[in-house]
Write a protein that holds these residues in place. Structure first.
Motif, mmCIF file in Angstrom:
data_model
loop_
_atom_site.group_PDB
_atom_site.id
_atom_site.type_symbol
_atom_site.label_atom_id
_atom_site.label_comp_id
_atom_site.label_asym_id
_atom_site.label_seq_id
_atom_site.Cartn_x
_atom_site.Cartn_y
_atom_site.Cartn_z
ATOM 1 N N HIS A 43 49.858 79.369 95.294
ATOM 2 C CA HIS A 43 50.015 77.993 95.790
ATOM 3 C C HIS A 43 48.724 77.242 95.508
ATOM 4 N N ASP A 44 48.826 76.115 94.840
ATOM 5 C CA ASP A 44 47.673 75.281 94.470
ATOM 6 C C ASP A 44 46.590 76.088 93.759
ATOM 7 N N PHE A 87 58.545 78.481 96.737
ATOM 8 C CA PHE A 87 57.215 78.978 96.419
ATOM 9 C C PHE A 87 57.269 79.916 95.225
#
Length: 145
Positions: A43-44, A87
């Motif tokens: 994530h990111d 995700f």
């Protein structure tokens, strides 16, 4: 056994934020997890232990974190659950999904359609021969008697 139907992407993001605040080792230690190799959530641009993140997301959703024992041994498909919530998860298919059994089943012949029995019509109420009012259960007319 923990169920994850109430876990939303917001709960997962809250668990990721807690992971960032505490740091990886402290985050895992607080909830009793050890690093799970091969099952990572990205994530990111950062990677996280997907199993621990999902367990803590369960805490944000229900008030109780899923225990490490509930998450291990193929009981929970971590990668599938997190992927369904939008995700990116790498690895984990073999580690989290139980092995499928390949068995052959004998096919049954289709059952005969069920035929409903027609409802029997109600019997008309008994009538008083004098005033033609419906008789009560006693059989004696209240009006004529």
């Amino acid at each position: 056994m923990a169920t994850f139907s109430s876990v939303t992407p917001q709960h997962v993001l809250a668990a990721i934020a807690e992971h960032d605040d505490r740091g990886a080792q402290a985050f895992l230690g607080v909830y009793g997890f050890t690093p799970t190799p091969g099952v990572t959530l990205t994530h990111d641009g950062q990677t996280y232990d997907a199993t621990a993140i999902l367990a803590v997301a369960h805490r944000y959703a229900t008030g109780r974190a899923a225990l490490p024992e509930e998450m291990s041994g193929g009981k929970v498909a971590v990668s599938t659950l997190l992927t369904k919530r939008g995700f990116e998860v790498s690895g984990g298919r073999a580690a989290t999904a139980p092995a499928r059994r390949t068995t052959t089943r004998a096919t049954k012949a289709p059952a005969a359609p069920r035929v409903r029995k027609a409802a029997e019509p109600e019997a008309p109420p008994a009538l008083c021969p004098t005033c033609y009012m419906a008789l009560p259960a006693t059989g004696i007319c209240d009006t004529c008697s």
